[in-house]
Scaffold this motif. Structure first.
Motif, PDB file in Angstrom:
ATOM      1  N   GLY A  47       0.827  -1.203   0.000  1.00 61.23           N
ATOM      2  CA  GLY A  47       0.000   0.000   0.000  1.00 61.23           C
ATOM      3  C   GLY A  47       0.857   1.247   0.000  1.00 61.23           C
ATOM      4  O   GLY A  47       2.066   1.195  -0.215  1.00 61.23           O
ATOM      5  N   PRO A  48       0.218   2.391   0.256  1.00 58.35           N
ATOM      6  CA  PRO A  48       0.949   3.665   0.223  1.00 58.35           C
ATOM      7  C   PRO A  48       2.043   3.754   1.280  1.00 58.35           C
ATOM      8  O   PRO A  48       1.883   3.270   2.398  1.00 58.35           O
ATOM      9  CB  PRO A  48      -0.142   4.697   0.519  1.00 58.35           C
ATOM     10  N   VAL A  49       3.150   4.409   0.899  1.00 57.69           N
ATOM     11  CA  VAL A  49       4.257   4.669   1.813  1.00 57.69           C
ATOM     12  C   VAL A  49       4.507   6.170   1.801  1.00 57.69           C
ATOM     13  O   VAL A  49       4.917   6.725   0.788  1.00 57.69           O
ATOM     14  CB  VAL A  49       5.549   3.934   1.380  1.00 57.69           C
ATOM     15  N   PRO A  50       4.207   6.859   2.907  1.00 61.87           N
ATOM     16  CA  PRO A  50       4.452   8.292   2.954  1.00 61.87           C
ATOM     17  C   PRO A  50       5.912   8.623   2.661  1.00 61.87           C
ATOM     18  O   PRO A  50       6.822   7.906   3.082  1.00 61.87           O
ATOM     19  CB  PRO A  50       4.077   8.677   4.386  1.00 61.87           C
ATOM     20  N   ALA A  51       6.141   9.710   1.922  1.00 62.20           N
ATOM     21  CA  ALA A  51       7.490  10.090   1.510  1.00 62.20           C
ATOM     22  C   ALA A  51       8.302  10.696   2.652  1.00 62.20           C
ATOM     23  O   ALA A  51       9.502  10.477   2.744  1.00 62.20           O
ATOM     24  CB  ALA A  51       7.417  11.075   0.339  1.00 62.20           C
ATOM     25  N   HIS A  52       7.657  11.453   3.509  1.00 62.65           N
ATOM     26  CA  HIS A  52       8.366  12.148   4.587  1.00 62.65           C
ATOM     27  C   HIS A  52       8.466  11.249   5.817  1.00 62.65           C
ATOM     28  O   HIS A  52       7.514  10.555   6.177  1.00 62.65           O
ATOM     29  CB  HIS A  52       7.625  13.441   4.943  1.00 62.65           C
ATOM     30  N   ILE A  53       9.608  11.256   6.485  1.00 63.63           N
ATOM     31  CA  ILE A  53       9.836  10.399   7.654  1.00 63.63           C
ATOM     32  C   ILE A  53       8.800  10.645   8.747  1.00 63.63           C
ATOM     33  O   ILE A  53       8.342   9.708   9.398  1.00 63.63           O
ATOM     34  CB  ILE A  53      11.286  10.533   8.203  1.00 63.63           C
ATOM     35  N   LYS A  54       8.393  11.901   8.951  1.00 63.99           N
ATOM     36  CA  LYS A  54       7.381  12.209   9.967  1.00 63.99           C
ATOM     37  C   LYS A  54       6.102  11.419   9.693  1.00 63.99           C
ATOM     38  O   LYS A  54       5.513  10.834  10.599  1.00 63.99           O
ATOM     39  CB  LYS A  54       7.072  13.703   9.969  1.00 63.99           C
TER      40      LYS A  54
END
Length: 98
Positions: A63-70
């Motif tokens: 599924g989706p993986v947010p780009a920003h570490i936060k």
């Protein structure tokens, strides 16, 4: 890919826009394209979510993986204690590797 995230007004949980409502699981999130800001404003005005915002993501194998570490930490839980992370809705999904 653009996702919307925010916090549930009742529980404070991190939530992700599914296209029809909010989920605690980033795997349920949908790409909102260029409509993210409008959706976020509407949902906040309807008092469904606190401080929603649009964040970049890529599509990973689970599924989706947010780009920003936060936002990855918001999605997948603590970075030092994986036993504290939110379990996937699909128990057969196993652990997620970023």
């Amino acid at each position: 890919m653009n996702l919307i995230t925010g916090n549930d007004l009742v529980t404070g949980d991190v939530v992700w826009w599914t296209g029809e409502g909010w989920s605690r699981h980033v795997a349920d999130a949908v790409d909102v394209g260029d409509k993210g800001e409008a959706i976020a404003k509407r949902e906040e005005a309807e008092l469904r979510v606190n401080v929603p915002y649009v964040t970049d993501a890529t599509l990973g194998p689970n599924g989706p993986v947010p780009a920003h570490i936060k936002d990855r930490i918001r999605a997948f839980g603590p970075t030092v204690r994986p036993d504290l992370a939110i379990a996937p809705a699909d128990k057969s999904a196993g652990s997620y590797v970023i």
